[in-house]
Design a protein around this motif. Structure first.
Motif, mmCIF file in Angstrom:
data_model
loop_
_atom_site.group_PDB
_atom_site.id
_atom_site.type_symbol
_atom_site.label_atom_id
_atom_site.label_comp_id
_atom_site.label_asym_id
_atom_site.label_seq_id
_atom_site.Cartn_x
_atom_site.Cartn_y
_atom_site.Cartn_z
ATOM 1 N N LEU A 105 0.703 -1.100 -0.167
ATOM 2 C CA LEU A 105 -0.023 0.135 0.029
ATOM 3 C C LEU A 105 0.945 1.247 0.002
ATOM 4 O O LEU A 105 1.847 1.306 0.767
ATOM 5 C CB LEU A 105 -0.951 0.057 1.281
ATOM 6 C CG LEU A 105 -2.189 -1.014 1.039
ATOM 7 C CD1 LEU A 105 -2.786 -1.102 2.396
ATOM 8 C CD2 LEU A 105 -3.132 -0.462 -0.004
ATOM 9 N N ASN A 106 0.315 2.221 -0.726
ATOM 10 C CA ASN A 106 1.204 3.468 -0.974
ATOM 11 C C ASN A 106 0.666 4.490 0.078
ATOM 12 O O ASN A 106 -0.337 4.533 0.434
ATOM 13 C CB ASN A 106 0.940 4.060 -2.351
ATOM 14 C CG ASN A 106 2.019 3.335 -3.215
ATOM 15 O OD1 ASN A 106 2.252 4.125 -4.322
ATOM 16 N ND2 ASN A 106 2.404 2.197 -3.270
ATOM 17 N N THR A 181 -2.987 0.009 -7.603
ATOM 18 C CA THR A 181 -2.488 1.324 -6.966
ATOM 19 C C THR A 181 -1.856 1.820 -8.375
ATOM 20 O O THR A 181 -2.335 3.058 -8.513
ATOM 21 C CB THR A 181 -1.348 1.126 -6.487
ATOM 22 O OG1 THR A 181 -1.548 0.437 -5.211
ATOM 23 C CG2 THR A 181 -0.668 2.346 -5.815
ATOM 24 N N TYR A 182 -1.208 1.474 -9.230
ATOM 25 C CA TYR A 182 -0.737 2.196 -10.534
ATOM 26 C C TYR A 182 -1.909 2.330 -11.409
ATOM 27 O O TYR A 182 -1.684 3.341 -12.241
ATOM 28 C CB TYR A 182 0.632 1.418 -10.945
ATOM 29 C CG TYR A 182 1.734 1.872 -10.059
ATOM 30 C CD1 TYR A 182 2.453 3.008 -10.287
ATOM 31 C CD2 TYR A 182 1.960 1.051 -9.001
ATOM 32 C CE1 TYR A 182 3.418 3.428 -9.313
ATOM 33 C CE2 TYR A 182 2.961 1.411 -8.237
ATOM 34 C CZ TYR A 182 3.726 2.519 -8.443
ATOM 35 O OH TYR A 182 4.694 2.785 -7.456
ATOM 36 N N ALA A 307 -4.189 7.328 -4.012
ATOM 37 C CA ALA A 307 -3.689 5.882 -3.527
ATOM 38 C C ALA A 307 -4.674 5.622 -2.237
ATOM 39 O O ALA A 307 -4.998 4.471 -1.933
ATOM 40 C CB ALA A 307 -2.364 6.095 -2.790
ATOM 41 N N VAL A 310 -7.467 2.867 -2.412
ATOM 42 C CA VAL A 310 -6.802 1.589 -2.546
ATOM 43 C C VAL A 310 -6.707 0.679 -1.401
ATOM 44 O O VAL A 310 -6.685 -0.613 -1.546
ATOM 45 C CB VAL A 310 -5.513 1.553 -3.364
ATOM 46 C CG1 VAL A 310 -4.832 0.316 -3.527
ATOM 47 C CG2 VAL A 310 -5.464 2.427 -4.726
#
Length: 342
Positions: A105-106, A181-182, A307, A310
């Motif tokens: 996770l970011n 995420t991306y 982010a 997510v």
């Protein structure tokens, strides 16, 4: 007579040595990375401490990337079936332990990288029931965590905003959460085997890459990319895992020894990654003309907002144990922040 006694004594010592070596255990330690990596540096120090503290009763055999195969699932399978007793599992581990994607996770972990290492290795998180059961349900035991430094983006164009990342074919590990995420950032994530990544970047099959600094240098990825972007969005975290039957079969003395070594390795692991990433960044600067970008707080915020949702994607993917583990982690981060502000 004196000479005879000396010979008998030496012979007896030799027999003791033979007997001791005959009963020595070997712990096979599987690494996702090659020699010269943070994982290898950690494993070397781990090996040294275990062999010293066990007085030679335990030897640790290091198995870097390529010695057990080239498919990461082969490493995790070997740990699950006990052929390898201990090893690292990072982003690819999500296929075996879905909850482990929590580490991907970011904009979750503290900015202080040592604080991250301490929290991830704390009893409150590491030994919590949901985190332990996530692994034990798959025949594994989480033993520790090694943050290996911030994940850094590389690309052949400047990236400062999500708009800059739109449509970028950026290579991610085979991890559904990383892809999500991306995709949230607007990129078009693709998965390519680590050993094939250099040529893929060189030939344009991939347009961007995500690695800690040491990996960019160690594998030469920076040679075939124009920009290196520091967004400080996430640290690359490798989970240290053990075979459950092996771990439960250790003696009380071995458990205490292992706990002692793992406690020491929190600071040592942080020092290793700090040194590796600092020195490797210097090497990259010396050997190339790659342009280095550090996003400012406003630029980071644009990615942070994308982010955050997510986190729910993660919960939807992995279920209740993942949700509980995330909540425990966030609680420990909040407590650490509160202590700092006092």
């Amino acid at each position: 007579m004196q000479l005879r006694n000396i010979v008998i004594g030496v012979t007896a010592m030799g027999l003791v040595g033979v007997a001791s070596s005959a009963f020595a255990e070997t712990w096979r330690f599987g690494l996702e990375e090659t020699e010269g990596s943070v994982q290898y540096g950690y494993a070397e120090e781990f090996k040294k401490l275990i062999e010293e503290k066990s007085d030679g009763d335990v030897t640790v055999q290091l198995l870097p990337y390529g010695t057990w195969g080239s498919n990461y699932s082969a490493l995790y399978d070997a740990i699950q079936n006990g052929a390898i007793q201990i090893g690292f599992g990072s982003g690819f581990l999500g296929g075996t332990v879905p909850e482990s994607q929590l580490m991907s996770l970011n904009f979750v972990m503290p900015n202080d990288q040592l604080e991250t290492a301490k929290i991830l290795n704390s009893d409150a998180f590491l030994k919590s029931d949901p985190w332990q059961q996530s692994f034990r349900k798959r025949g594994l035991v989480p033993l520790g965590a090694l943050p290996e430094g911030y994940q850094v983006w590389t690309a052949n164009k400047e990236i400062r905003t999500p708009e800059d990342m739109k449509g970028l074919q950026i290579r991610v590990m085979d991890n559904s959460l990383l892809r999500a995420t991306y995709e949230a950032y607007g990129a078009a994530p693709i998965t390519i085997a680590y050993g094939e990544l250099y040529s893929a970047l060189q030939q344009g099959q991939a347009e961007g890459n995500i690695q800690p600094v040491f990996a960019h240098e160690n594998m030469g990825f920076y040679e075939v990319q124009d920009y290196m972007i520091f967004a400080d969005q996430s640290q690359f975290v490798a989970n240290l895992i053990g075979n459950q039957d092996w771990y439960e079969g250790l003696s009380d003395e071995q458990h205490k020894m292992l706990d002692s070594v793992l406690g020491e390795m929190v600071q040592k692991g942080h020092d290793i990654q700090t040194q590796f990433n600092s020195e490797r960044l210097d090497t990259i600067k010396e050997k190339s003309d790659i342009k280095i970008i550090h996003l400012n707080e406003q630029e980071r915020d644009a990615f942070r907002k994308l982010a955050k949702p997510v986190r729910q994607t993660y919960i939807d993917m992995v279920g209740e144990r993942g949700k509980e583990s995330l909540n425990i982690l966030l609680d420990q981060i909040d407590k650490a922040d509160s202590k700092k502000s006092q």
